[in-house]
Design a protein around this motif. Structure first.
Motif, mmCIF file in Angstrom:
data_model
loop_
_atom_site.group_PDB
_atom_site.id
_atom_site.type_symbol
_atom_site.label_atom_id
_atom_site.label_comp_id
_atom_site.label_asym_id
_atom_site.label_seq_id
_atom_site.Cartn_x
_atom_site.Cartn_y
_atom_site.Cartn_z
ATOM 1 N N LYS A 319 -44.758 4.813 -53.422
ATOM 2 C CA LYS A 319 -45.696 5.105 -54.494
ATOM 3 C C LYS A 319 -45.059 5.014 -55.875
ATOM 4 C CE LYS A 319 -48.688 8.104 -51.715
ATOM 5 N NZ LYS A 319 -49.279 9.459 -51.573
ATOM 6 N N GLU A 320 -43.754 4.952 -55.924
ATOM 7 C CA GLU A 320 -43.070 4.854 -57.216
ATOM 8 C C GLU A 320 -43.274 3.466 -57.812
ATOM 9 O OE1 GLU A 320 -38.564 5.382 -59.130
ATOM 10 O OE2 GLU A 320 -38.875 5.471 -56.967
ATOM 11 N N ASP A 321 -43.447 3.399 -59.124
ATOM 12 C CA ASP A 321 -43.624 2.117 -59.797
ATOM 13 C C ASP A 321 -42.370 1.262 -59.637
ATOM 14 O OD1 ASP A 321 -44.982 0.262 -61.712
ATOM 15 O OD2 ASP A 321 -43.225 0.777 -62.920
ATOM 16 N N ALA A 322 -42.550 0.034 -59.163
ATOM 17 C CA ALA A 322 -41.406 -0.838 -58.885
ATOM 18 C C ALA A 322 -40.612 -1.164 -60.144
ATOM 19 C CB ALA A 322 -41.880 -2.125 -58.215
ATOM 20 N N LEU A 323 -41.295 -1.301 -61.282
ATOM 21 C CA LEU A 323 -40.587 -1.624 -62.518
ATOM 22 C C LEU A 323 -39.711 -0.460 -62.960
ATOM 23 C CD1 LEU A 323 -40.013 -3.554 -64.826
ATOM 24 C CD2 LEU A 323 -42.100 -2.754 -65.958
ATOM 25 N N ALA A 324 -40.243 0.749 -62.908
ATOM 26 C CA ALA A 324 -39.458 1.928 -63.271
ATOM 27 C C ALA A 324 -38.270 2.088 -62.330
ATOM 28 C CB ALA A 324 -40.331 3.176 -63.246
ATOM 29 N N ALA A 325 -38.498 1.838 -61.045
ATOM 30 C CA ALA A 325 -37.411 1.942 -60.067
ATOM 31 C C ALA A 325 -36.321 0.912 -60.351
ATOM 32 C CB ALA A 325 -37.966 1.749 -58.659
ATOM 33 N N THR A 326 -36.734 -0.291 -60.761
ATOM 34 C CA THR A 326 -35.758 -1.346 -61.058
ATOM 35 C C THR A 326 -34.943 -0.997 -62.295
ATOM 36 O OG1 THR A 326 -37.243 -2.978 -60.075
ATOM 37 C CG2 THR A 326 -35.471 -3.816 -61.477
ATOM 38 N N HIS A 327 -35.607 -0.473 -63.324
ATOM 39 C CA HIS A 327 -34.856 -0.040 -64.506
ATOM 40 C C HIS A 327 -33.810 1.005 -64.126
ATOM 41 C CE1 HIS A 327 -36.743 -2.310 -67.632
ATOM 42 N NE2 HIS A 327 -37.959 -1.852 -67.376
ATOM 43 N N ASN A 328 -34.155 1.903 -63.225
ATOM 44 C CA ASN A 328 -33.201 2.922 -62.794
ATOM 45 C C ASN A 328 -32.037 2.293 -62.019
ATOM 46 O OD1 ASN A 328 -32.611 5.888 -62.564
ATOM 47 N ND2 ASN A 328 -32.697 5.383 -60.393
ATOM 48 N N LEU A 329 -32.347 1.304 -61.170
ATOM 49 C CA LEU A 329 -31.284 0.593 -60.452
ATOM 50 C C LEU A 329 -30.313 -0.075 -61.421
ATOM 51 C CD1 LEU A 329 -33.352 -1.160 -57.623
ATOM 52 C CD2 LEU A 329 -31.707 0.689 -57.318
ATOM 53 N N ILE A 330 -30.867 -0.652 -62.473
ATOM 54 C CA ILE A 330 -30.030 -1.329 -63.471
ATOM 55 C C ILE A 330 -29.139 -0.330 -64.194
ATOM 56 C CG2 ILE A 330 -30.114 -2.569 -65.677
ATOM 57 C CD1 ILE A 330 -32.603 -4.037 -64.537
ATOM 58 N N LEU A 331 -29.696 0.810 -64.575
ATOM 59 C CA LEU A 331 -28.893 1.837 -65.253
ATOM 60 C C LEU A 331 -27.749 2.306 -64.356
ATOM 61 C CD1 LEU A 331 -31.790 3.916 -66.846
ATOM 62 C CD2 LEU A 331 -30.164 2.465 -68.081
ATOM 63 N N GLN A 332 -28.054 2.527 -63.090
ATOM 64 C CA GLN A 332 -27.014 2.966 -62.156
ATOM 65 C C GLN A 332 -25.949 1.889 -61.972
ATOM 66 O OE1 GLN A 332 -26.746 5.947 -61.152
ATOM 67 N NE2 GLN A 332 -28.798 6.806 -61.509
ATOM 68 N N ASP A 333 -26.374 0.629 -61.942
ATOM 69 C CA ASP A 333 -25.419 -0.476 -61.795
ATOM 70 C C ASP A 333 -24.495 -0.569 -62.999
ATOM 71 O OD1 ASP A 333 -24.729 -3.043 -60.192
ATOM 72 O OD2 ASP A 333 -24.977 -3.758 -62.255
ATOM 73 N N ILE A 334 -25.066 -0.359 -64.196
ATOM 74 C CA ILE A 334 -24.247 -0.393 -65.413
ATOM 75 C C ILE A 334 -23.178 0.689 -65.363
ATOM 76 C CG2 ILE A 334 -24.270 -0.008 -67.916
ATOM 77 C CD1 ILE A 334 -27.080 -1.294 -67.939
ATOM 78 N N SER A 338 -20.184 -1.768 -64.834
ATOM 79 C CA SER A 338 -19.931 -2.404 -66.126
ATOM 80 C C SER A 338 -18.576 -1.982 -66.702
ATOM 81 C CB SER A 338 -21.039 -2.052 -67.114
ATOM 82 O OG SER A 338 -20.774 -2.635 -68.374
ATOM 83 N N THR A 339 -17.914 -2.920 -67.339
ATOM 84 C CA THR A 339 -16.672 -2.626 -68.057
ATOM 85 C C THR A 339 -16.922 -2.529 -69.556
ATOM 86 O OG1 THR A 339 -16.177 -4.999 -68.180
ATOM 87 C CG2 THR A 339 -15.271 -3.776 -66.298
ATOM 88 N N ASP A 340 -18.192 -2.671 -69.947
ATOM 89 C CA ASP A 340 -18.595 -2.611 -71.359
ATOM 90 C C ASP A 340 -18.878 -1.148 -71.711
ATOM 91 O OD1 ASP A 340 -19.958 -2.669 -73.802
ATOM 92 O OD2 ASP A 340 -20.933 -4.577 -73.356
ATOM 93 N N THR A 341 -17.979 -0.531 -72.466
ATOM 94 C CA THR A 341 -18.130 0.898 -72.786
ATOM 95 C C THR A 341 -19.375 1.167 -73.629
ATOM 96 O OG1 THR A 341 -16.657 0.604 -74.689
ATOM 97 C CG2 THR A 341 -15.652 1.346 -72.618
ATOM 98 N N VAL A 342 -19.735 0.226 -74.497
ATOM 99 C CA VAL A 342 -20.940 0.387 -75.315
ATOM 100 C C VAL A 342 -22.173 0.408 -74.425
ATOM 101 C CG1 VAL A 342 -22.390 -0.707 -77.074
ATOM 102 C CG2 VAL A 342 -19.908 -0.630 -77.386
ATOM 103 N N GLN A 343 -22.229 -0.526 -73.498
ATOM 104 C CA GLN A 343 -23.380 -0.602 -72.595
ATOM 105 C C GLN A 343 -23.456 0.622 -71.689
ATOM 106 O OE1 GLN A 343 -23.416 -3.705 -69.553
ATOM 107 N NE2 GLN A 343 -25.565 -4.136 -69.983
ATOM 108 N N LYS A 344 -22.302 1.114 -71.235
ATOM 109 C CA LYS A 344 -22.297 2.286 -70.362
ATOM 110 C C LYS A 344 -22.797 3.529 -71.110
ATOM 111 C CE LYS A 344 -19.153 2.771 -67.131
ATOM 112 N NZ LYS A 344 -17.924 2.831 -66.325
ATOM 113 N N ALA A 345 -22.388 3.674 -72.355
ATOM 114 C CA ALA A 345 -22.844 4.824 -73.145
ATOM 115 C C ALA A 345 -24.355 4.759 -73.368
ATOM 116 C CB ALA A 345 -22.105 4.862 -74.479
ATOM 117 N N ALA A 346 -24.861 3.566 -73.627
ATOM 118 C CA ALA A 346 -26.310 3.395 -73.827
ATOM 119 C C ALA A 346 -27.068 3.699 -72.539
ATOM 120 C CB ALA A 346 -26.609 1.974 -74.298
ATOM 121 N N ALA A 347 -26.543 3.244 -71.400
ATOM 122 C CA ALA A 347 -27.192 3.503 -70.118
ATOM 123 C C ALA A 347 -27.245 5.000 -69.828
ATOM 124 C CB ALA A 347 -26.458 2.766 -69.004
ATOM 125 N N GLN A 348 -26.156 5.693 -70.107
ATOM 126 C CA GLN A 348 -26.140 7.136 -69.866
ATOM 127 C C GLN A 348 -27.146 7.842 -70.772
ATOM 128 O OE1 GLN A 348 -24.151 8.814 -67.386
ATOM 129 N NE2 GLN A 348 -25.835 10.192 -67.914
#
Length: 462
Positions: A319-334, A338-348
């Motif tokens: 029942k969870e929205d697939a787009l919202a779930a995908t955004h969460n997967l991406i944040l967790q992957d970052i 990710s080795t990009d400290t700027v991107q990791k801080a933004a994801a957090q």
């Protein structure tokens, strides 16, 4: 006026009305004769035996159709009713969601009549594909997480215009590290579009064995490959997510299935329709047209496809929205990879935003009442009607007020501030001394490029 004249007039009007109504009655209500129904059933059964990829199933289709006709199932039906009955009976024999009969006068005429007899010149062009942007609805690029989202409700077309739209959409994604392709409501179309899109995620010149097509006549079997070149920048290193649902059918399923089998994309959402046999239209009779499957499509390195099963997601969202779930997967992957400290801080930062709703019941005055007062930089913090407000006070201008909400302890979001950049992009961090007393505030802003900027000087009460 004499009563006899009135009666005669009424009879004439009633007769004229009846004639007018009968002349405007939709032709699909016309009953199909037994002879025509027999011809339709015979032609449909023969066509299935001739081209349907699985001989044992096509033989069963034909036998059941003839049996049903002999039992009178197709007598005294209108064109639309007969089409619906034939479709239901065939799916009762074997559920192939591609195989169907429909009443379509325009398609029937285009398939059976010379162009000169199809009702004359058309008064206007059918520009429905143009209005729908040839199947591509929108592209959104999130610079904070380097994610591009493409909504493709379809259908998949192979025209120059459709491929131009696909190329334009892919070029908008060209520098994103994550690409989300949404085909949850795409009914299918041509497989060429899926191959075209897939080609962007491999280096130029690196064609991939994409799908395999099997016919009843095995000499016609064909392999489908991605294209060596597509216009624009290729994205061989982008992480790809394809969103699927019950509305994902046919060629759009093929795209998701092939990318899954090639391990080039993560499929997120719900199981797709399960329409895995490609085909084409056959004119029967009485404005009835059958879509008859002719080619079983399977994976690039096996004999399995998605017919009757659907594409099963790697991540089923329920029942969870697939787009919202995908955004969460991406944040967790970052955060994980990710080795990009700027991107990791933004994801957090984005992940922490979940705390805003979770902390909605916090009594802001009881917990942060110490903040109320006047500060440097033309700022005041007040408490009005149950809300702690961040007020920007500048001479000659109206006061701008923004509610403060808790993200996590001693981290507050200034809701609505810098909304032109995005939601919840401005925060206040509370700095306390050793005794826990508020010493100063620091304001930080998450920019559209994912960088977090900090005020040069601490904000203090005056």
């Amino acid at each position: 006026m004499k009563p006899t004249f009135i009666k005669q007039t009424c009879r004439l009007l009633c007769a004229a009305t009846t004639l007018l109504l009968s002349s405007n009655m939709p032709t699909f209500a016309q009953t199909v004769s037994d002879a025509d129904a027999h011809e339709i059933v015979a032609k449909l059964g023969d066509r299935l035996v001739d081209v349907y990829p699985f001989p044992e199933i096509s033989a069963k289709y034909k036998a059941d159709l003839l049996k049903n006709e002999a039992a009178g199932h197709y007598h005294n039906l209108s064109e639309s009713e007969l089409a619906a009955k034939l479709t239901a009976d065939m799916r009762a024999t074997h559920k192939d969601v591609h195989l169907r009969v429909s009443r379509n006068e325009e398609s029937y005429k285009s398939m059976t009549e010379p162009r000169s007899r199809r009702g004359g010149a058309r008064t206007s062009e059918d520009n429905s594909n143009e209005r729908a942007n040839y199947g591509f609805k929108r592209v959104e690029v999130d610079g904070i997480t380097s994610t591009a989202y493409v909504e493709i409700p379809g259908p998949f077309l192979a025209s120059q215009e459709a491929l131009d739209m696909a190329a334009a959409s892919m070029n908008m994604c060209a520098y994103s590290k994550y690409v989300i392709l949404d085909v949850r409501h795409n009914p299918g179309g041509t497989g060429q579009m899926g191959r075209f899109l897939a080609s962007y995620f491999y280096p130029t010149g690196r064609e991939q064995f994409y799908l395999n097509g099997f016919y009843k006549d095995r000499q016609r079997d064909e392999q489908e490959w991605t294209y060596s070149y597509v216009p624009g920048r290729h994205m061989p290193d982008a992480k790809v997510y394809i969103l699927t649902g019950r509305g994902t059918g046919s060629a759009s399923e093929g795209f998701a299935y092939a990318m899954q089998q090639l391990k080039r994309a993560t499929i997120v959402g719900d199981t797709s329709a399960g329409a895995g046999i490609a085909g084409g239209n056959v004119a029967l009779k009485n404005n009835l047209v059958a879509f008859v499957p002719v080619k079983m499509v399977v994976g690039p390195h096996d004999n399995h496809g998605w017919e009757g099963i659907g594409v099963i997601p790697d991540v089923e969202t329920g029942k969870e929205d697939a787009l919202a779930a995908t955004h969460n997967l991406i944040l967790q992957d970052i955060l994980k990879n990710s080795t990009d400290t700027v991107q990791k801080a933004a994801a957090q930062w984005v992940l922490d935003d979940a705390g805003i709703a979770a902390n909605a019941s916090v009594n802001m005055k009881a917990k942060y009442g110490e903040l109320i007062g006047k500060y440097n930089s033309n700022l005041t913090i007040t408490y009005v009607k149950g809300e702690l407000l961040w007020n920007r006070v500048e001479p000659g201008k109206p006061i701008e007020s923004y509610p403060l909400k808790e993200v996590k302890p001693d981290v507050l979001v200034v809701t609505g501030l810098n909304a032109n950049i995005g939601p919840n992009v401005s925060r206040v961090y509370i700095n306390r001394d050793a005794k826990g007393k508020v010493e100063s505030l620091t304001r930080k802003t998450l920019g559209g490029n994912g960088r977090i900027s900090t005020t040069a000087m601490p904000i203090k009460k005056i």
